[in-house]
Design an enzyme around this catalytic site. Structure first.
Site, PDB file in Angstrom:
ATOM      1  N   PRO A 167      -1.405   2.129  31.921  1.00 36.78           N
ATOM      2  CG  PRO A 167      -1.131   3.348  33.900  1.00 36.78           C
ATOM      3  CD  PRO A 167      -2.158   2.941  32.886  1.00 36.78           C
ATOM      4  CD  GLU A 168       1.697  -3.345  29.634  1.00 41.69           C
ATOM      5  OE1 GLU A 168       2.449  -4.220  30.071  1.00 41.69           O
ATOM      6  OE2 GLU A 168       1.104  -3.441  28.554  1.00 41.69           O
TER       7      GLU A 168
END
Ligand code: ZN
Length: 283
Positions: A12-13
């Site tokens: 996840p960013e």
């Protein structure tokens, strides 16, 4: 209704973490209280502080904030710090919904239960004492938030570029320069700004840096908006994540035509990370 908040398809960013934060705020509502914390193991990537359950017991959750890719559950006694790592998710887990790799349950005052699940255990659960947030090892030294217009500006970026010979892509992925610009969004922002990833930072004019700052904000804001609209109808069953593949213009598209000009996109490894760019649109 089911909701698994997190990205299980890939690391996840920032937009995915923000999407998780908004989902948690919706789930928790106002006046949520941590009745008790139940840990099913003593460590993830790092040890979980043994005092964590006792410190958070009975505490109201005043806010769920985000700093870089960290979630902060703020209570009067202490703040619960959470990083999703690569596979971390939060979900409401009704009675009977215990799954392998559930490492932490937050039992809420209204009888509901939030589960933190992280099969690969690159995530983090930690406790921050009041007033100690800026000194926490994970948070100290972080650059400004990219969506903070005052702190992250062309002037700021120019100052951070001064005297450096590095390429622009690794620079904007440096969390000490600006947080939350991971590999995907760095590639996307550079394409939109028309800047080649390998371009030396010292050769970029102030207007081009201003364009890059704006492009970073736009790609992140668009991803957050897309995730927010996905979250709001709670259709993310099974962890179908807040990743927005269809929106990528260059990331993972080496050898395919540029969506802007049709030129074949090129790929190489730069600073240890795969990088894709258009040799015509980006200079
Ligand atoms: Zn192009």
């Amino acid at each position: 209704m089911t909701s698994v908040l997190g990205a299980t398809a890939a690391m996840p960013e920032l937009p995915e973490v923000e999407t998780v934060r908004v989902g948690l705020v919706h789930l928790l509502g106002a006046n949520a209280v941590i009745a008790r914390v139940q840990l099913t193991r003593a460590d993830l990537r790092l040890p979980i502080p043994p005092r964590l359950p006792a410190r958070l017991r009975g505490q109201p959750i005043r806010a769920v904030r985000r700093r870089a890719k960290y979630l902060l559950f703020e209570t009067p006694a202490a703040t619960l710090l959470c990083h999703l790592g690569m596979t971390g998710t939060w979900r409401l887990a009704p009675p009977g919904d215990e799954r392998a790799h559930d490492h932490c349950y937050l039992h809420l005052g209204d009888g509901r239960r939030l589960a933190f699940r992280d099969p690969r255990r690159f995530g983090l659960l930690d406790l921050i004492e009041p007033g100690a947030e800026a000194r926490h090892p994970a948070l100290a030294g972080l650059g400004p938030e990219p969506l903070d217009h005052d702190a992250f500006s062309a002037a700021y970026l120019a100052a951070r570029c001064a005297g450096r010979r590095t390429a622009i892509k690794p620079l904007i992925m440096d969390q000490g320069v600006v947080v939350g610009v991971g590999n995907i969004y760095a590639a996307e922002a550079l394409h939109r700004a028309g800047i080649r990833p390998s371009r030396r930072v010292g050769t970029l004019s102030r207007p081009r840096l201003a364009g890059l700052v704006e492009a970073i904000r736009v790609v992140l804001a668009e991803a957050i908006l897309a995730g927010g609209s996905t979250i709001s109808d709670f259709r993310q069953a099974g962890g179908a994540s807040g990743y927005f593949q269809s929106a990528f213009r260059v990331y993972d598209r080496a050898g395919q035509p540029c969506l802007a000009c049709g030129t074949t996109l090129r790929g190489r490894v730069l600073g240890g990370r795969s990088t894709v760019w258009c040799p015509r649109c980006q200079s």
